[in-house]
Design a protein around this motif. Structure first.
Motif, mmCIF file in Angstrom:
data_model
loop_
_atom_site.group_PDB
_atom_site.id
_atom_site.type_symbol
_atom_site.label_atom_id
_atom_site.label_comp_id
_atom_site.label_asym_id
_atom_site.label_seq_id
_atom_site.Cartn_x
_atom_site.Cartn_y
_atom_site.Cartn_z
ATOM 1 N N UNK A 274 31.369 45.260 30.002
ATOM 2 C CA UNK A 274 30.130 44.491 30.151
ATOM 3 C C UNK A 274 29.404 44.425 28.816
ATOM 4 N N UNK A 275 29.376 45.534 28.060
ATOM 5 C CA UNK A 275 28.706 45.525 26.756
ATOM 6 C C UNK A 275 29.391 44.545 25.794
ATOM 7 N N UNK A 276 30.745 44.549 25.821
ATOM 8 C CA UNK A 276 31.489 43.728 24.879
ATOM 9 C C UNK A 276 31.289 42.243 25.134
ATOM 10 N N UNK A 312 39.474 40.033 31.458
ATOM 11 C CA UNK A 312 39.707 40.945 32.565
ATOM 12 C C UNK A 312 38.462 41.375 33.302
ATOM 13 N N UNK A 313 37.271 40.988 32.816
ATOM 14 C CA UNK A 313 36.020 41.322 33.493
ATOM 15 C C UNK A 313 35.560 40.117 34.305
ATOM 16 N N UNK A 314 35.282 40.322 35.583
ATOM 17 C CA UNK A 314 34.846 39.249 36.466
ATOM 18 C C UNK A 314 33.342 39.357 36.636
ATOM 19 N N UNK A 315 32.629 38.279 36.315
ATOM 20 C CA UNK A 315 31.175 38.253 36.386
ATOM 21 C C UNK A 315 30.729 37.263 37.445
ATOM 22 N N UNK A 316 29.779 37.690 38.270
ATOM 23 C CA UNK A 316 29.156 36.829 39.268
ATOM 24 C C UNK A 316 27.862 36.282 38.659
ATOM 25 N N UNK A 337 28.556 42.414 37.147
ATOM 26 C CA UNK A 337 29.963 42.797 36.989
ATOM 27 C C UNK A 337 30.540 43.117 38.367
ATOM 28 N N UNK A 338 31.430 42.262 38.859
ATOM 29 C CA UNK A 338 32.029 42.454 40.195
ATOM 30 C C UNK A 338 33.529 42.708 40.080
ATOM 31 N N UNK A 339 33.963 43.211 38.913
ATOM 32 C CA UNK A 339 35.398 43.441 38.707
ATOM 33 C C UNK A 339 35.968 44.406 39.737
#
Length: 584
Positions: A274-276, A312-316, A337-339
């Motif tokens: 999330x930070x990246x 690879x990070x899934x965001x809503x 973040x809903x990964x």
């Protein structure tokens, strides 16, 4: 017969005379020889000690290893409502209460070698039972090896304990009754205190309101300004502490405010992903685009929802309009973040699909196996009816071979679909695993022109594994290798090869079996290698991969105590290595 009776009577009279002499102390010792034991009496020199034994209030006796009473005092005989004469020479086992025989044997055996104590229930004359405590110590007299015992009558003690139990129960009942009375009194007191406290609180609240109203009338303006500043500070602190990203946009897509400021200090619990992606997310969303939920929210004036995947990070993404004078003046974007949530949902869907596949496979197996069995039987009849040199015999053998191949494929598919979720582990070899995994993919690889080379030595150690789970891992890796080879070589090619090898390795002084899947496909870039096992990360084009295969594979291998590794050179090759602990 009468002569034998006379002899027995003489022996009995002689024995009674000996016992009387022993009790009176007029003889030093009497030895009775028997095929299984020897009985020694007390010596006459111990006459004063005998008087002491007869005078004590406990029972005293001497016992042979076989349980025979060599001597007992009068008190012990009175306990059993008999006489010392009748007990002397008899077996003490005959006086045991129900279930006491084995207990006393163990106690006597221990008492011959050392001092022991134990409670025994004896049966007295007339059938009554007597609770006693035996204190047994070893006794050695010449060649005689036995035990002496002091027996205490516990009848009175048991009665006292029973009476104490009754008194204890009555006392507990009285205590419970008194406790209940005290509890009721306490509840009543607490009720009164609560009621009184409520009244005082109401009076205090009324007084506080009056005081507050007077203070507010004096410093209304200053108080409102201070409260507003305090609420504003608290609101900003709260927003900055939220783990989700909040961004406020103007109609020109200018970022008016965001809680990303000082995120490293306030949001230490955020995931690294999330930070990246925060800064990249700000850049993407601030650029005008019809696909952006912020742009759509400005255009429609309604809440807009979107899902964005980044590395690879899934965001809503949820955009909320802020209206002023009937127009959307600003839009607040919430990015969550809903990964992990998506990963759990995907696993649940996969489990559901696998269960459905198991049911379908069971039905298909039944429908296919019946006609296949008929075909094999008919072919076998053809083989039996024809001579070996006839072409019909060769055709029949081919039909049987291919029919059995179809049946094996159906069985493998059914096992893979039905048993994949079971937690039972079994011993298996790498050769078996590779063979069962290749069955389900071999036909497709042949169609795609992929050459399969396997080299799994038969002398490799066995593995203690969940067969279907490891098979699932192998199939995932084989399918990834197929995709990479087909991307590099759309048609047939001499380098379109997948190699599967096995070897024994030592890791941290423990034996492991390493399985290597080597393909000469498109390879993986160094930037993507660390992300391969991350949920929802995929190097395949959109729609061709879920990004969960290697994530699930790594978790299964880790649960088995193994390791999953990757080596790759972009455009040249990819090597996937699985290390599983060998079965000890």
């Amino acid at each position: 017969m009468s002569k034998a009776i006379d002899q027995l009577r003489e022996q009995l009279e002689e024995s009674e005379a000996v016992i009387d002499a022993i009790r009176q102390g007029s003889v030093d010792a009497v030895v009775v020889y028997h095929p299984s034991e020897q009985v020694y009496t007390l010596k006459g020199a111990d006459y004063s000690y005998r008087i002491l034994i007869e005078a004590i209030s406990e029972g005293a006796l001497v016992i042979s290893p076989s349980g025979m009473v060599s001597y007992c005092n009068k008190r012990f005989a009175e306990m059993l409502k008999t006489t010392p004469r009748d007990l002397t020479g008899s077996s003490l086992y005959d006086c045991m209460g129900p279930g006491q025989m084995s207990v006393f044997k163990k106690l006597l055996h221990a008492g011959i070698t050392g001092s022991v104590k134990g409670e025994i229930k004896l049966r007295a004359e007339g059938g009554s039972y007597l609770p006693t405590r035996f204190s047994i110590s070893p006794l050695l007299m010449g060649d005689f090896r036995g035990a002496c015992a002091v027996v205490t009558d516990l009848t009175e003690q048991k009665l006292i304990e029973e009476e104490l139990g009754k008194h204890r129960s009555e006392l507990e009942r009285l205590v419970d009754m008194r406790t209940e009375e005290l509890r009721k009194a306490k509840d009543e007191l607490e009720h009164r205190v609560t009621q009184r406290t409520t009244d005082l609180m109401r009076a205090n609240a009324q007084l506080s309101r009056e005081i507050l109203e007077r203070q507010q009338s004096q410093v209304a303006l200053q108080g409102e300004r201070d409260n507003f500043r305090k609420l504003s500070d608290e609101f900003h602190i709260l927003l900055n502490a939220i783990s989700d990203t909040l961004i406020l946009f103007s109609p020109d897509m200018e970022i008016l405010w965001t809680n990303c400021e000082d995120a490293d200090r306030l949001n230490d619990g955020l995931s690294e992903e999330v930070r990246q992606c925060r800064h990249g997310l700000l850049r993407e969303l601030s650029a005008p685009s019809e696909d952006s939920p912020v742009t759509r929210c400005f255009n429609t004036g309604e809440k807009e929802v979107s899902v964005l995947t980044r590395e690879g990070t899934v965001l809503d993404l949820r955009a909320f309009p802020i209206q002023e004078d009937g127009k959307v003046s600003r839009v607040l974007l919430l990015a969550s973040d809903i990964t992990e949530k998506m990963a759990l949902q995907a696993e649940a869907m996969q489990a559901c699909h696998l269960a459905t596949l198991g049911e379908l496979a069971a039905g298909i197996a039944h429908e296919i196996n019946n006609p296949i069995t008929g075909i094999i039987n008919c072919a076998q009849i053809l083989i039996n009816e024809c001579r070996p040199e006839q072409i019909e015999n060769d055709i029949g053998l081919r039909i049987v071979k291919e029919g059995e191949r179809i049946a094996r494929i159906v069985r493998t598919l059914l096992s893979y679909a039905r048993d994949g979720q079971q937690g039972q582990r079994q011993a298996a070899t790498i050769s078996e695993l590779v063979a069962e995994s290749v069955i389900l993919t071999q036909a497709q690889m042949q169609k795609e022109g992929i050459e399969l080379k396997t080299n799994t030595l038969d002398d490799l150690p066995e593995l203690d594994i969940n067969f279907q789970q490891i098979q699932q891992c192998f199939i995932n890796i084989i399918n990834n290798a197929r995709f990479a080879l087909n991307e590099k070589y759309p048609g047939r090619h001499e380098n379109k090869i997948l190699e599967i090898t096995g070897e024994k390795v030592i890791i941290s002084d423990h034996p492991y079996v390493r399985i290597v899947f080597h393909d000469r496909g498109v390879g993986i870039s160094p930037r993507d290698l660390p992300l391969l096992t991350k949920a929802f990360f995929s190097t395949k084009p959109f729609g061709k991969g879920t990004g969960l295969g290697l994530n699930i594979t790594e978790r299964i291998i880790t649960d088995h105590g193994g390791f999953l590794g990757f080596e790759s050179d972009k455009g040249e090759f990819t090597r996937v290595m699985i290390d599983l602990p060998a079965k000890v």
